[in-house]
Design a protein around this motif. Structure first.
Motif, PDB file in Angstrom:
ATOM      1  N   GLN A  77      51.869  -4.976  -0.221  1.00 53.38           N
ATOM      2  CA  GLN A  77      52.910  -4.301   0.563  1.00 53.38           C
ATOM      3  C   GLN A  77      52.897  -2.797   0.291  1.00 53.38           C
ATOM      4  N   ALA A  78      52.726  -2.399  -0.962  1.00 50.66           N
ATOM      5  CA  ALA A  78      52.681  -0.976  -1.309  1.00 50.66           C
ATOM      6  C   ALA A  78      51.513  -0.291  -0.607  1.00 50.66           C
ATOM      7  N   GLN A  79      50.360  -0.934  -0.589  1.00 48.23           N
ATOM      8  CA  GLN A  79      49.196  -0.353   0.100  1.00 48.23           C
ATOM      9  C   GLN A  79      49.483  -0.168   1.579  1.00 48.23           C
ATOM     10  N   ALA A  80      50.088  -1.171   2.210  1.00 46.22           N
ATOM     11  CA  ALA A  80      50.411  -1.069   3.638  1.00 46.22           C
ATOM     12  C   ALA A  80      51.390   0.074   3.882  1.00 46.22           C
TER      13      ALA A  80
ATOM     14  N   VAL B 250      51.848   2.765   1.996  1.00 42.92           N
ATOM     15  CA  VAL B 250      51.165   4.038   1.740  1.00 42.92           C
ATOM     16  C   VAL B 250      50.271   4.399   2.920  1.00 42.92           C
ATOM     17  N   ARG B 251      49.515   3.445   3.397  1.00 41.04           N
ATOM     18  CA  ARG B 251      48.569   3.728   4.481  1.00 41.04           C
ATOM     19  C   ARG B 251      49.277   4.078   5.791  1.00 41.04           C
ATOM     20  N   SER B 252      50.506   3.603   5.976  1.00 45.47           N
ATOM     21  CA  SER B 252      51.242   3.931   7.197  1.00 45.47           C
ATOM     22  C   SER B 252      52.148   5.158   7.026  1.00 45.47           C
ATOM     23  N   ASP B 253      52.190   5.710   5.827  1.00 43.19           N
ATOM     24  CA  ASP B 253      53.053   6.857   5.540  1.00 43.19           C
ATOM     25  C   ASP B 253      52.286   8.159   5.767  1.00 43.19           C
ATOM     26  N   PRO B 254      52.737   8.993   6.708  1.00 43.55           N
ATOM     27  CA  PRO B 254      52.030  10.255   6.952  1.00 43.55           C
ATOM     28  C   PRO B 254      52.044  11.192   5.744  1.00 43.55           C
ATOM     29  N   GLU B 255      52.962  11.001   4.828  1.00 40.03           N
ATOM     30  CA  GLU B 255      53.027  11.820   3.614  1.00 40.03           C
ATOM     31  C   GLU B 255      51.983  11.412   2.574  1.00 40.03           C
ATOM     32  N   SER B 256      51.295  10.283   2.802  1.00 46.31           N
ATOM     33  CA  SER B 256      50.331   9.805   1.807  1.00 46.31           C
ATOM     34  C   SER B 256      49.131  10.728   1.672  1.00 46.31           C
ATOM     35  N   ASN B 257      48.939  11.615   2.632  1.00 43.32           N
ATOM     36  CA  ASN B 257      47.817  12.549   2.526  1.00 43.32           C
ATOM     37  C   ASN B 257      48.078  13.637   1.499  1.00 43.32           C
ATOM     38  N   ARG B 258      49.204  13.574   0.831  1.00 36.65           N
ATOM     39  CA  ARG B 258      49.523  14.576  -0.195  1.00 36.65           C
ATOM     40  C   ARG B 258      48.753  14.343  -1.489  1.00 36.65           C
TER      41      ARG B 258
ATOM     42  N   TRP C 244      48.126   5.944  -7.684  1.00 35.98           N
ATOM     43  CA  TRP C 244      49.368   6.649  -7.965  1.00 35.98           C
ATOM     44  C   TRP C 244      50.334   6.521  -6.785  1.00 35.98           C
ATOM     45  N   LEU C 245      49.808   6.697  -5.567  1.00 36.74           N
ATOM     46  CA  LEU C 245      50.656   6.569  -4.374  1.00 36.74           C
ATOM     47  C   LEU C 245      51.278   5.175  -4.297  1.00 36.74           C
ATOM     48  N   CYS C 246      50.505   4.140  -4.605  1.00 34.31           N
ATOM     49  CA  CYS C 246      51.029   2.769  -4.578  1.00 34.31           C
ATOM     50  C   CYS C 246      52.097   2.558  -5.646  1.00 34.31           C
ATOM     51  N   LEU C 247      51.847   3.042  -6.840  1.00 30.46           N
ATOM     52  CA  LEU C 247      52.837   2.891  -7.916  1.00 30.46           C
ATOM     53  C   LEU C 247      54.139   3.595  -7.563  1.00 30.46           C
ATOM     54  N   VAL C 248      54.041   4.787  -7.013  1.00 33.63           N
ATOM     55  CA  VAL C 248      55.240   5.528  -6.614  1.00 33.63           C
ATOM     56  C   VAL C 248      55.964   4.796  -5.483  1.00 33.63           C
ATOM     57  N   LYS C 249      55.200   4.245  -4.545  1.00 36.42           N
ATOM     58  CA  LYS C 249      55.804   3.504  -3.428  1.00 36.42           C
ATOM     59  C   LYS C 249      56.496   2.245  -3.949  1.00 36.42           C
ATOM     60  N   ILE C 250      55.879   1.545  -4.888  1.00 33.30           N
ATOM     61  CA  ILE C 250      56.501   0.355  -5.489  1.00 33.30           C
ATOM     62  C   ILE C 250      57.843   0.742  -6.104  1.00 33.30           C
ATOM     63  N   ARG C 251      57.840   1.839  -6.835  1.00 32.91           N
ATOM     64  CA  ARG C 251      59.066   2.295  -7.495  1.00 32.91           C
ATOM     65  C   ARG C 251      60.106   2.770  -6.486  1.00 32.91           C
TER      66      ARG C 251
ATOM     67  N   LEU D 247      52.423   4.578 -14.653  1.00 33.23           N
ATOM     68  CA  LEU D 247      52.774   5.923 -14.191  1.00 33.23           C
ATOM     69  C   LEU D 247      52.739   6.956 -15.321  1.00 33.23           C
ATOM     70  N   ARG D 248      52.865   6.510 -16.552  1.00 35.36           N
ATOM     71  CA  ARG D 248      52.820   7.437 -17.700  1.00 35.36           C
ATOM     72  C   ARG D 248      51.445   8.089 -17.869  1.00 35.36           C
ATOM     73  N   HIS D 249      50.434   7.588 -17.190  1.00 33.79           N
ATOM     74  CA  HIS D 249      49.094   8.174 -17.289  1.00 33.79           C
ATOM     75  C   HIS D 249      49.020   9.556 -16.648  1.00 33.79           C
ATOM     76  N   TRP D 250      49.999   9.903 -15.832  1.00 36.13           N
ATOM     77  CA  TRP D 250      49.985  11.200 -15.157  1.00 36.13           C
ATOM     78  C   TRP D 250      51.102  12.076 -15.696  1.00 36.13           C
ATOM     79  N   GLN D 251      50.707  13.190 -16.318  1.00 35.83           N
ATOM     80  CA  GLN D 251      51.680  14.172 -16.808  1.00 35.83           C
ATOM     81  C   GLN D 251      52.336  14.879 -15.635  1.00 35.83           C
ATOM     82  N   ALA D 252      51.536  15.068 -14.579  1.00 32.48           N
ATOM     83  CA  ALA D 252      52.026  15.714 -13.354  1.00 32.48           C
ATOM     84  C   ALA D 252      51.522  14.877 -12.170  1.00 32.48           C
ATOM     85  N   SER D 253      52.216  14.973 -11.076  1.00 32.30           N
ATOM     86  CA  SER D 253      51.826  14.233  -9.881  1.00 32.30           C
ATOM     87  C   SER D 253      50.471  14.698  -9.389  1.00 32.30           C
TER      88      SER D 253
END
Length: 184
Positions: free
Chosen positions: A100-103, A105-113, A119-126, A174-180
């Motif tokens: 569901q998170a992948q779907a 993310v892939r349909s979110d126009p902001e995912s190109n950020r 990371w995008l999937c983890l953030v979407k899950i949260r 998510l702790r693997h990333w100090q910054a987005s």
């Protein structure tokens, strides 16, 4: 001491050798991404940090496509789900959440950020609170209860266990990333 400036008494040939070794190292890392020799969260994050610290724009650009493809492969090859399940031994992470998170993310126009699908999937899950939704539905399934319908309090108790363990796994990753890892 750095020999980049040429002030340390070394010949300029030494500096070009260092540059050549850096280029070779970059090529080796890119090859490891392209051949999927590296396909764990920890190792991909390590290479991502190397890519972010590139000294030349050429090296940074060389990493972009392979890094993006490697993150995509990490998610779609089920390695990410395997690692999430490794973090949730008592209540294995529900694969439908990641699907569901992948779907989303892939349909979110902001995912190109970001180039980083994991990371995008983890953030979407949260952010989309997918864990709460799936914890409740999974806990109410008869197959979780030997084929019988659970009592409401039983399902709520199991959902709370799912919720806790699954959320901790996502936060741990998510702790693997100090910054987005974003473009902007």
């Amino acid at each position: 001491m750095s020999s980049r400036s040429g002030r340390s008494g070394h010949s300029s040939g030494h500096g070009s050798g260092k540059k050549s070794r850096a280029g070779q190292s970059t090529r080796q890392l890119i090859e490891s991404l392209q051949t999927h020799r590296v396909n764990t969260l920890t190792e991909l994050c390590r290479i991502e940090r190397v890519a972010a610290a590139c000294e030349t724009e050429e090296d940074a650009r060389a990493f972009q496509g392979p890094m993006t493809a490697a993150w995509d492969y990490y998610v779609t090859s089920n390695q990410m789900l395997s690692e999430l399940r490794g973090l949730t031994p008592s209540y294995p992470f529900c694969g439908d959440i990641l699907t569901q998170a992948q779907a989303l993310v892939r349909s979110d126009p902001e995912s190109n950020r970001s180039w980083n699908l994991a990371w995008l999937c983890l953030v979407k899950i949260r952010d989309a609170d997918l864990i709460s939704t799936y914890a409740a539905s999974e806990a109410a399934k008869p197959e979780m209860w030997g084929g019988r319908l659970p009592e409401v309090d039983e399902a709520e108790q199991l959902a709370a266990c799912f919720l806790y363990e699954w959320e901790m796994a996502v936060l741990n990753m998510l702790r693997h990333w100090q910054a987005s890892p974003t473009w902007y």
